[in-house]
Design an enzyme around this catalytic site. Structure first.
Site, mmCIF file in Angstrom:
data_model
loop_
_atom_site.group_PDB
_atom_site.id
_atom_site.type_symbol
_atom_site.label_atom_id
_atom_site.label_comp_id
_atom_site.label_asym_id
_atom_site.label_seq_id
_atom_site.Cartn_x
_atom_site.Cartn_y
_atom_site.Cartn_z
ATOM 1 N N ASN A 22 -34.213 -28.863 -141.962
ATOM 2 C CA ASN A 22 -35.066 -27.956 -142.127
ATOM 3 C C ASN A 22 -35.504 -27.176 -140.604
ATOM 4 O O ASN A 22 -36.615 -27.423 -140.453
ATOM 5 C CB ASN A 22 -35.942 -28.313 -142.915
ATOM 6 C CG ASN A 22 -37.384 -27.195 -143.154
ATOM 7 O OD1 ASN A 22 -36.980 -26.134 -143.002
ATOM 8 N ND2 ASN A 22 -38.358 -26.893 -143.329
ATOM 9 N N TRP A 23 -34.863 -26.543 -140.521
ATOM 10 C CA TRP A 23 -35.072 -25.392 -138.960
ATOM 11 C C TRP A 23 -36.196 -25.254 -139.511
ATOM 12 O O TRP A 23 -36.942 -24.850 -137.881
ATOM 13 C CB TRP A 23 -34.143 -24.300 -138.382
ATOM 14 C CG TRP A 23 -32.342 -25.462 -138.615
ATOM 15 C CD1 TRP A 23 -32.564 -26.918 -138.473
ATOM 16 C CD2 TRP A 23 -31.242 -24.562 -138.235
ATOM 17 N NE1 TRP A 23 -31.051 -26.889 -138.667
ATOM 18 C CE2 TRP A 23 -30.105 -25.500 -137.919
ATOM 19 C CE3 TRP A 23 -30.756 -23.707 -137.452
ATOM 20 C CZ2 TRP A 23 -29.009 -25.057 -137.797
ATOM 21 C CZ3 TRP A 23 -29.371 -23.051 -137.456
ATOM 22 C CH2 TRP A 23 -28.717 -24.663 -137.249
ATOM 23 N N LYS A 24 -36.551 -24.700 -140.125
ATOM 24 C CA LYS A 24 -37.974 -23.994 -140.741
ATOM 25 C C LYS A 24 -37.823 -21.908 -139.697
ATOM 26 O O LYS A 24 -36.816 -21.807 -139.205
ATOM 27 C CB LYS A 24 -39.186 -24.714 -139.967
ATOM 28 C CG LYS A 24 -38.863 -25.701 -140.311
ATOM 29 C CD LYS A 24 -40.868 -27.001 -140.094
ATOM 30 C CE LYS A 24 -40.909 -27.621 -141.059
ATOM 31 N NZ LYS A 24 -42.236 -28.364 -140.817
ATOM 32 N N HIS B 258 -41.504 -26.112 -150.226
ATOM 33 C CA HIS B 258 -41.960 -27.118 -148.806
ATOM 34 C C HIS B 258 -44.130 -26.964 -148.373
ATOM 35 O O HIS B 258 -44.493 -25.352 -149.485
ATOM 36 C CB HIS B 258 -41.048 -26.224 -147.884
ATOM 37 C CG HIS B 258 -41.675 -27.684 -146.319
ATOM 38 N ND1 HIS B 258 -42.959 -27.296 -145.824
ATOM 39 C CD2 HIS B 258 -41.320 -28.400 -146.119
ATOM 40 C CE1 HIS B 258 -42.898 -28.094 -144.883
ATOM 41 N NE2 HIS B 258 -40.979 -29.179 -144.617
ATOM 42 N N GLU C 173 -45.918 -26.235 -146.124
ATOM 43 C CA GLU C 173 -46.045 -25.087 -145.278
ATOM 44 C C GLU C 173 -46.234 -24.155 -146.648
ATOM 45 O O GLU C 173 -47.173 -23.088 -146.378
ATOM 46 C CB GLU C 173 -45.168 -25.305 -144.249
ATOM 47 C CG GLU C 173 -45.260 -25.514 -143.380
ATOM 48 C CD GLU C 173 -43.672 -26.242 -142.483
ATOM 49 O OE1 GLU C 173 -43.596 -25.077 -142.180
ATOM 50 O OE2 GLU C 173 -43.995 -27.222 -142.093
ATOM 51 N N GLU D 18 -42.828 -35.755 -149.124
ATOM 52 C CA GLU D 18 -43.461 -35.189 -147.586
ATOM 53 C C GLU D 18 -44.923 -34.840 -147.190
ATOM 54 O O GLU D 18 -45.242 -33.824 -147.927
ATOM 55 C CB GLU D 18 -43.101 -33.458 -147.440
ATOM 56 C CG GLU D 18 -41.469 -33.399 -147.053
ATOM 57 C CD GLU D 18 -40.948 -32.675 -146.421
ATOM 58 O OE1 GLU D 18 -40.430 -32.755 -145.488
ATOM 59 O OE2 GLU D 18 -41.714 -31.325 -146.397
ATOM 60 N N GLY E 274 -45.760 -32.688 -139.045
ATOM 61 C CA GLY E 274 -45.274 -30.896 -137.343
ATOM 62 C C GLY E 274 -46.864 -32.139 -136.761
ATOM 63 O O GLY E 274 -47.321 -31.725 -135.842
ATOM 64 N N SER F 178 -42.405 -36.333 -139.936
ATOM 65 C CA SER F 178 -41.856 -36.703 -138.456
ATOM 66 C C SER F 178 -41.145 -37.790 -138.500
ATOM 67 O O SER F 178 -41.002 -38.643 -137.862
ATOM 68 C CB SER F 178 -43.529 -37.466 -138.109
ATOM 69 O OG SER F 178 -44.085 -35.551 -137.866
ATOM 70 N N GLY G 146 -37.528 -32.171 -139.671
ATOM 71 C CA GLY G 146 -38.152 -30.820 -139.093
ATOM 72 C C GLY G 146 -38.018 -30.451 -137.994
ATOM 73 O O GLY G 146 -36.566 -30.410 -137.405
ATOM 74 N N GLY G 147 -39.293 -30.950 -137.172
ATOM 75 C CA GLY G 147 -38.899 -30.556 -135.383
ATOM 76 C C GLY G 147 -37.157 -31.261 -134.680
ATOM 77 O O GLY G 147 -36.823 -31.212 -134.180
HETATM 78 C C1 3PY Z 1 -41.315 -32.307 -141.404
HETATM 79 O O1 3PY Z 1 -41.016 -33.645 -140.771
HETATM 80 O O2 3PY Z 1 -42.016 -31.437 -139.617
HETATM 81 C C2 3PY Z 1 -41.007 -31.331 -141.890
HETATM 82 O O3 3PY Z 1 -42.042 -30.087 -142.131
HETATM 83 C C3 3PY Z 1 -39.480 -31.497 -142.616
HETATM 84 O O4 3PY Z 1 -39.178 -30.975 -143.970
#
Ligand code: 3PY
Length: 253
Positions: A9-11, A98, A100, A170, A176, A216, A237-238
């Site tokens: 997930n590149w966001k 998600h 967010e 999640e 994050g 994470s 994510g990151g």
């Molecule tokens: C994370 O690992 O930060 C995520 O939100 C994956 O979607």
């Protein structure tokens, strides 16, 4: 048999050139290093989708996801993207709910149920996210909270529809923040989710549902998380923004 999946997930990150470079690097590495162990899904921002699609074309194990879709089929919703538009450019999956989106865009369980319906009607496979805040975790009621998210957004589906859904757990306190749920904490929630699915759709459907861990997840903890009986992969994510890290996670099964 449920599938092992690692989804990046590149966001809201990466210019188009950066996204294409990242995709090319991942494609070069997964071609050599992943031997059918895990399905790889890339979820870039909307504007990258068509070009990322061209780069992954023909790769059996690499698939394309959007990060969101609108809960209306079409119309005067400036700036939004519909499930049918995603389908029209060859997207296969869509991340729905998600944390967010729930937090910053006030998305409710009912809206997410509408998104799930539109995704399925347009031949997209939903990656449905659920998870608790730190406050809810500390209250002790986190399993009930997560089950309720699943019930209100997914349990109206027929068995056939539900079988198309991937779940991503999640914990918000691990997104994050650099904090990761321990493998015991992840396994406890994943097993509870699977049991809850079994209570509605039966043990066979529950056994076949892929439940990913997100929050994470990185090369240093992926192996331990993926070794848990009910953890079927990760929503990353990151670490999905660095090709080496992402591919190391893919190889962690
Ligand atoms: C994370 O690992 O930060 C995520 O939100 C994956 O979607």
């Amino acid at each position: 048999m449920r599938q092992h999946i690692v989804a990046g997930n590149w966001k809201m990150n990466n210019s188009l050139n950066e996204g294409l470079k990242l995709t090319t690097e991942i494609m070069n590495m997964v071609a050599d290093e992943v031997r059918g162990n895990a399905k790889v899904i890339l979820a870039p921002p909307f504007i990258h989708l068509t070009q990322v699609k061209s780069l992954i074309k023909g790769a059996k194990n690499v698939h394309l996801s959007a990060q969101n879709c609108n809960h209306n089929p079409s119309g005067a919703f400036t700036g939004e993207v519909s499930a049918s538009m995603l389908n029209s450019v060859g997207v296969e999956y869509v991340i729905i709910g998600h944390s967010e989106r729930r937090e910053y865009f006030n998305e409710t369980n009912a809206q997410l149920a509408a998104k799930v319906n539109l995704a399925l009607e347009n031949n997209l496979l939903p990656i449905f996210c659920c998870g608790e805040s730190l406050e809810i975790r500390e209250s002790g009621n986190f399993i009930d909270f997560i089950c309720n998210q699943i019930k209100e957004s997914l349990f109206h589906l027929s068995e056939e529809q539900f079988q198309k859904v991937v779940i991503a757990y999640e914990p918000i306190w691990a997104i994050g923040t650099g904090k990761t749920a321990s493998s015991e904490q992840a396994q406890e929630v994943h097993a509870a989710i699977r049991k809850f699915i079994a209570s509605k759709y039966g043990a066979n459907v529950a056994d076949d549902t892929s439940i990913l861990y997100g929050g994470s997840c990185k090369p240093s903890n992926a192996k331990e998380l993926f070794a848990c009986a009910d953890v079927d992969g990760g929503l990353i994510g990151g670490a999905s923004l660095k090709s080496r890290d992402f591919v190391d996670i893919v190889k962690s099964f």
